[in-house]
Design a protein around this motif. Structure first.
Motif, PDB file in Angstrom:
ATOM      1  N   ARG A  13       0.832  -1.198   0.000  1.00 44.63           N
ATOM      2  CA  ARG A  13       0.000   0.000   0.000  1.00 44.63           C
ATOM      3  C   ARG A  13       0.876   1.262   0.000  1.00 44.63           C
ATOM      4  NH1 ARG A  13      -5.539   0.895   1.556  1.00 44.63           N
ATOM      5  NH2 ARG A  13      -5.934  -1.271   2.094  1.00 44.63           N
ATOM      6  N   ILE A  14       1.921   1.209   0.796  1.00 45.22           N
ATOM      7  CA  ILE A  14       2.797   2.379   0.916  1.00 45.22           C
ATOM      8  C   ILE A  14       3.548   2.599  -0.408  1.00 45.22           C
ATOM      9  CG2 ILE A  14       4.612   3.452   2.301  1.00 45.22           C
ATOM     10  CD1 ILE A  14       3.918   1.416   4.526  1.00 45.22           C
ATOM     11  N   ILE A  15       3.998   1.500  -0.997  1.00 45.56           N
ATOM     12  CA  ILE A  15       4.750   1.589  -2.261  1.00 45.56           C
ATOM     13  C   ILE A  15       3.888   2.215  -3.362  1.00 45.56           C
ATOM     14  CG2 ILE A  15       5.694   0.168  -4.145  1.00 45.56           C
ATOM     15  CD1 ILE A  15       6.797  -1.735  -1.939  1.00 45.56           C
ATOM     16  N   VAL A  16       2.660   1.746  -3.481  1.00 43.63           N
ATOM     17  CA  VAL A  16       1.779   2.259  -4.537  1.00 43.63           C
ATOM     18  C   VAL A  16       1.484   3.743  -4.307  1.00 43.63           C
ATOM     19  CG1 VAL A  16      -0.531   2.103  -5.550  1.00 43.63           C
ATOM     20  CG2 VAL A  16       0.759   0.006  -5.044  1.00 43.63           C
ATOM     21  N   GLU A  17       1.183   4.082  -3.077  1.00 42.72           N
ATOM     22  CA  GLU A  17       0.866   5.484  -2.758  1.00 42.72           C
ATOM     23  C   GLU A  17       2.053   6.390  -3.107  1.00 42.72           C
ATOM     24  OE1 GLU A  17      -2.194   6.435  -1.745  1.00 42.72           O
ATOM     25  OE2 GLU A  17      -1.525   8.512  -1.790  1.00 42.72           O
ATOM     26  N   TYR A  41      -3.912  -2.623  -5.153  1.00 42.02           N
ATOM     27  CA  TYR A  41      -3.945  -1.225  -4.703  1.00 42.02           C
ATOM     28  C   TYR A  41      -3.774  -0.280  -5.890  1.00 42.02           C
ATOM     29  CZ  TYR A  41      -3.322  -3.241  -0.046  1.00 42.02           C
ATOM     30  OH  TYR A  41      -3.475  -3.962   1.092  1.00 42.02           O
ATOM     31  N   ALA A  42      -2.917  -0.673  -6.824  1.00 45.20           N
ATOM     32  CA  ALA A  42      -2.700   0.167  -8.007  1.00 45.20           C
ATOM     33  C   ALA A  42      -4.013   0.348  -8.762  1.00 45.20           C
ATOM     34  CB  ALA A  42      -1.645  -0.457  -8.917  1.00 45.20           C
ATOM     35  N   SER A  43      -4.822  -0.705  -8.797  1.00 50.71           N
ATOM     36  CA  SER A  43      -6.072  -0.636  -9.559  1.00 50.71           C
ATOM     37  C   SER A  43      -7.025   0.397  -8.962  1.00 50.71           C
ATOM     38  CB  SER A  43      -6.737  -2.006  -9.620  1.00 50.71           C
ATOM     39  OG  SER A  43      -7.280  -2.318  -8.360  1.00 50.71           O
ATOM     40  N   ARG A  44      -6.843   0.691  -7.694  1.00 51.34           N
ATOM     41  CA  ARG A  44      -7.705   1.697  -7.082  1.00 51.34           C
ATOM     42  C   ARG A  44      -7.094   3.091  -7.123  1.00 51.34           C
ATOM     43  NH1 ARG A  44      -9.031  -2.428  -3.088  1.00 51.34           N
ATOM     44  NH2 ARG A  44      -8.043  -1.427  -1.320  1.00 51.34           N
TER      45      ARG A  44
ATOM     46  N   HIS B 238     -10.156   5.526 -15.080  1.00 47.37           N
ATOM     47  CA  HIS B 238     -11.320   5.174 -14.266  1.00 47.37           C
ATOM     48  C   HIS B 238     -11.302   5.957 -12.966  1.00 47.37           C
ATOM     49  CE1 HIS B 238      -9.056   1.996 -11.764  1.00 47.37           C
ATOM     50  NE2 HIS B 238      -8.196   2.757 -12.364  1.00 47.37           N
ATOM     51  N   VAL B 239     -12.365   5.803 -12.228  1.00 49.57           N
ATOM     52  CA  VAL B 239     -12.486   6.560 -10.986  1.00 49.57           C
ATOM     53  C   VAL B 239     -11.490   6.015  -9.969  1.00 49.57           C
ATOM     54  CG1 VAL B 239     -14.095   7.280  -9.202  1.00 49.57           C
ATOM     55  CG2 VAL B 239     -14.927   6.756 -11.496  1.00 49.57           C
ATOM     56  N   THR B 240     -10.777   6.902  -9.323  1.00 51.89           N
ATOM     57  CA  THR B 240      -9.793   6.434  -8.349  1.00 51.89           C
ATOM     58  C   THR B 240      -9.990   7.136  -7.020  1.00 51.89           C
ATOM     59  OG1 THR B 240      -8.286   8.121  -9.156  1.00 51.89           O
ATOM     60  CG2 THR B 240      -7.994   5.909 -10.034  1.00 51.89           C
ATOM     61  N   ILE B 241      -9.371   6.559  -6.012  1.00 57.00           N
ATOM     62  CA  ILE B 241      -9.417   7.199  -4.708  1.00 57.00           C
ATOM     63  C   ILE B 241      -8.215   8.117  -4.560  1.00 57.00           C
ATOM     64  CG2 ILE B 241     -10.746   5.399  -3.564  1.00 57.00           C
ATOM     65  CD1 ILE B 241      -8.077   4.264  -2.577  1.00 57.00           C
ATOM     66  N   ASN B 242      -8.289   9.034  -3.611  1.00 60.88           N
ATOM     67  CA  ASN B 242      -7.235  10.034  -3.486  1.00 60.88           C
ATOM     68  C   ASN B 242      -6.068   9.597  -2.629  1.00 60.88           C
ATOM     69  OD1 ASN B 242      -8.207  12.010  -5.145  1.00 60.88           O
ATOM     70  ND2 ASN B 242      -9.612  12.760  -3.564  1.00 60.88           N
ATOM     71  N   SER B 243      -6.298   8.630  -1.771  1.00 61.43           N
ATOM     72  CA  SER B 243      -5.206   8.157  -0.934  1.00 61.43           C
ATOM     73  C   SER B 243      -5.517   6.757  -0.449  1.00 61.43           C
ATOM     74  CB  SER B 243      -5.010   9.090   0.262  1.00 61.43           C
ATOM     75  OG  SER B 243      -4.267   8.413   1.253  1.00 61.43           O
ATOM     76  N   LEU B 244      -4.547   5.898  -0.584  1.00 58.38           N
ATOM     77  CA  LEU B 244      -4.733   4.530  -0.097  1.00 58.38           C
ATOM     78  C   LEU B 244      -4.706   4.493   1.427  1.00 58.38           C
ATOM     79  CD1 LEU B 244      -2.407   2.686  -2.614  1.00 58.38           C
ATOM     80  CD2 LEU B 244      -4.857   2.277  -2.382  1.00 58.38           C
ATOM     81  N   PHE B 245      -4.137   5.540   2.024  1.00 58.86           N
ATOM     82  CA  PHE B 245      -4.074   5.561   3.490  1.00 58.86           C
ATOM     83  C   PHE B 245      -5.448   5.865   4.078  1.00 58.86           C
ATOM     84  CE2 PHE B 245       0.609   7.062   3.054  1.00 58.86           C
ATOM     85  CZ  PHE B 245       0.980   5.775   2.702  1.00 58.86           C
TER      86      PHE B 245
END
Ligand code: SF4
Lengths: 369, 426
Positions: A13-17, A41-44, B238-245
């Motif tokens: 998660r940290i790497i992708v962010e 995670y990349a897909s999101r 596509h629609v994405t989120i702004n932060s995985l955190f």
């Protein structure tokens, strides 16, 4: 009561962010364990994500995107990486920025998909015919999962090259408490495109041995790229002087700019003992050093984060110490061998294992021996 | 602006090579497209005689690996954001063979590009070996008796994959009108130009004419069309989120624990019975007490069957090494789970084995504590119930810290935590 808030998080998660915040703009994926979380995670998070039908296509598509000025990223493990190798060479020769995340698992071949390992060091070292390194970073903890993907993307752009980020199953799949709120802000990469009036020479180097970049499809200058031996204009050559010096430049641009992308942690504590490590094993090394110091032993610690090209600093630091213990999770001590050859070096010892993580106590024992 | 796209003088091919004819028609076709300038065009080539044409072009050119030019060009096409660009792949039958997957993929995705396969039915550059497109009976230096099996009908394959436009032609004379038609397609267009290689093809098949060879091989000279429609836009934005955190909630420290040191735990059960989520909730509970935790899961590659084992480390110091040398406790809630950790349990010199009372504990020096984990509320609550019992006995952290995490999670809706807690009082 403490109020610091932590997240229960994995390295993927940290790497992708980190990659996205630095400006990587397209993820091309082909699934493989243990790199799947990165893909997920990349897909999101990436605004552009394309599932590819195989790893050769993955790298070719990435090269195509890169040629148009995008910064592509993928994540794979050895079996997939093996398929990419020819195309990585192509991207290297064409000087196309991109990031390849290689999550090591236990080999050889398909080995154990969910087994941890650090066995791809030699592979990455020799990825190019002729011995040309790609800048290769290796994450040693969650802070690195934040800092190094960003540094890798920036290095890829700055040096016009594919960059490898080496990690392993344990780093990207283990959940751990981590304070994400106090991470340093990441500045996006700045890209420069050739703005001159004169004819664009795609492989004419600037002072730092890196050519200007301009993307195919631009309306101002013809852009030519090639994977075959070529001159500054990207015209195929057999082995003219200009072409051969261009080929040599591909190595020189990596080594001469190495200082700009040399990352390591070094804690000096006397000149008797040094524990040297990288990747997941450096966590055990840090524990080992703690134990040794609490027992009154003087011991320095070097955690390598830039693996290739090998920075001279590592040799300098090792030479300073009477005894060095290099801990890495592979059978033969691959990085140790790259540093000192099959002959080895007196007072440089290895702690190695496969199929399991190296334990701190093993490192402690080797230092005490 | 100079609208010469490629210079057709001094081409690098043998006299009479079909590659020349294709190049001449291509130049004409491009020249006729009034709104198109050389810098609107990206030509992608690769290895083989056709690949060396790239220096003739005044367009952007990219010269890659054998057979990969279709994939490389697909990446370029997807990467270009401007509408009016043309991406053209020039490839041989050898390249099309090694890169068949790339051609099919680009056709299926209807990537906006034109692929021209120069099919002279053999590998010219390396001495005339047969390719996947060489028809049955066609003779080459390494198969002077003729190829014994038939070749691919590439147009049909590409058509079946969904290409809007696939056309086979005989590369003799001026066929620039056909190339122009293909270039104008929005989406994937494909041309297979049948040629003869004078150096190897003609030499070994001196009396045969191209259209006869095609006819005998059943390779129709025609156009195959598919209605475009499913997708004329091959972008994947596509629609994405702004932060995985932001996706994961930060954990507040709102419980207290006096635990000091490091404690490692194996929780082992069956896939699909909530082992991993129970271990994750325990870890979060640990963090909510101001301690550190790590969690990893092990399960077979088929994630829905067999064992599911989780390793949790609890520590009052930040955790560096995330491995477990010897667990302090092993909790086994099912037979699958037992099979997986049996040997670790046998090797234990101390610590605790919490085991479901229906299972037989292996020989071990660990203290064995047998309880009902599955019986009271079923298999899906077993792991959680076991953890609650474990906490109430070991007191590493308050039981409430875990029950709070359960309530806050989605599992809280499926499992009645109060009922589970009532079990602890007995
Ligand atoms: S060898 Fe054959 S394919 Fe190659 S240039 Fe000569 S005639 Fe053309």
């Amino acid at each position: 009561m403490k109020t610091m808030s932590k997240r229960f998080i994995d390295g993927s998660r940290i790497i992708v962010e980190s990659a996205v915040r630095t400006g990587a703009d397209i993820f091309i994926g082909y699934p493989i364990t243990p790199a799947n979380l990165i893909y997920l995670y990349a897909s999101r998070r990436f605004k552009n994500v394309i599932p590819a039908p195989d790893e050769i296509t993955t790298l070719q598509w990435m090269a195509g995107f890169s040629a148009t000025g995008k910064i592509p990223v993928t994540a794979t493990s050895f079996p997939g990486f093996a398929l990419m190798v020819e195309s990585i060479g192509m991207a290297f020769m064409m000087e196309l920025p991109m990031l390849i995340i290689l999550v090591q698992r236990l080999g050889p071949s398909t080995g154990t998909a969910t087994g941890s390992a650090q066995g791809d060091v030699m592979l990455v070292n020799g990825v190019n015919s002729g011995g040309y390194h790609l800048p290769t970073f290796c994450v040693s903890n969650f802070e690195d999962c934040w800092k190094l993907p960003s540094a890798a993307v920036k290095t890829a752009v700055k040096l016009r090259t594919p960059v490898i980020l080496l990690t392993s199953k344990e780093m990207v799949m283990t959940l751990q408490d981590f304070d994400t709120d106090s991470l340093e802000e990441i500045k996006p990469v700045e890209r420069e495109f050739y703005e001159g009036q004169e004819e664009f020479m795609p492989y004419h180097p600037k002072e730092n041995k890196v050519p200007h970049f301009l993307h195919v499809g631009n309306p101002r200058h013809q852009v030519r790229m090639t994977a075959s031996t070529h001159d500054r204009k990207a015209t195929l050559q057999h082995s003219t002087q200009e072409a051969i010096s261009n080929t040599k430049r591909l190595r020189e641009k990596m080594t001469e700019n190495l200082k700009d992308y040399t990352y390591y942690d070094y804690e000096e504590d006397g000149n008797e003992n040094l524990v040297f490590s990288f990747g997941t094993t450096s966590l055990a090394s840090r524990d080992a050093v703690k134990i040794l110091r609490s027992n009154g032993k003087k011991v320095s610690l070097l955690v390598a984060k830039t693996l290739f090209p090998i920075p001279d600093d590592y040799l300098r630091i090792i030479t300073k110490h009477k005894k060095t213990v290099i801990a890495e999770e592979n059978l033969t001590g691959q990085y140790r061998e790259l540093l000192f050859g099959r002959m080895g070096k007196n007072e440089v010892r290895g702690v190695n294992a496969i199929g399991r993580m190296i334990r701190p106590e093993e490192i402690v024992e080797e230092v005490k021996r | 602006m100079n609208r010469e796209f490629l210079s057709v003088d001094n081409m690098p091919f043998c006299g009479g090579c079909g590659h020349r004819t294709v190049a001449q028609s291509l130049e004409k076709a491009l020249g006729r497209m009034k709104d198109l300038n050389p810098l609107d065009v990206v030509v992608v080539t690769d290895i083989g005689c056709i690949g060396i044409i790239d220096k003739q072009f005044k367009t952007h050119t990219v010269h890659g690996l054998h057979g990969r030019s279709t994939a490389l060009a697909a990446g370029i096409s997807m990467g270009l954001s401007e509408e009016n660009k043309k991406v053209i792949t020039l490839i041989g039958d050898g390249g099309a063979t090694i890169g068949l997957q790339h051609v099919i993929e680009a056709a299926q995705r209807n990537i906006d590009m034109t692929v021209i396969v120069h099919n002279n039915m053999l590998y010219g550059m390396t001495g005339g070996q047969p390719s996947g497109l060489t028809p049955c009976g066609f003779k080459t230096p390494i198969m002077p008796e003729g190829k014994p099996m038939r070749g691919h009908d590439l147009c049909k394959l590409v058509h079946a994959a969904g290409a809007p436009y696939a056309r086979r032609l005989i590369a003799i004379g001026d066929f620039s009108d056909v190339i122009e038609e293909a270039l104008k397609i929005k989406g994937f267009s494909f041309i297979e130009a049948m040629e003869i290689c004078p150096s190897y093809g003609l030499k070994y098949n001196p009396t045969r004419k191209l259209h006869e060879i095609a006819e005998e091989a059943g390779l129709e000279i025609k156009l195959w069309e598919n209605k475009i429609g499913q997708r004329d836009d091959n972008s994947y934005r596509h629609v994405t989120i702004n932060s995985l955190f932001d996706e994961i909630q930060p954990l507040e420290v709102n419980f207290k624990s006096d635990f000091r040191g490091r404690y490692s735990l194996l929780l082992s059960g069956s896939a699909g019975e909530g082992v991993q989520s129970a271990a994750e909730l325990l870890s979060k509970a640990v963090i909510s007490c101001g301690l550190s935790a790590t969690k990893k899961g092990t399960y077979p590659v088929t994630v829905g069957v067999g064992f599911s084992t989780s390793e949790v480390i609890i520590s009052s110091d930040p955790i560096l090494f995330t491995g477990i040398s010897s667990p302090d406790a092993v909790i086994v809630v099912s037979k699958d789970g037992l099979n997986k950790v049996k040997s670790s349990v046998s090797e234990m010199r101390q610590g605790f084995l919490y085991i479901d009372s229906d299972l037989n504990a292996p020989e071990t020096k660990a203290k064995i504590l047998s309880s009902d984990f599955r019986k009271p509320f079923g298999a899906k609550s077993a792991a959680l119930l076991a953890l609650l019992l474990f906490l109430s006995r070991e007191k590493l952290i308050p039981v409430e810290a875990l029950s709070e995490q359960v309530k806050a999670s989605g599992i809280g809706k499926k499992i009645d935590i109060e009922k589970l807690l009532s079990c602890l009082k007995d």
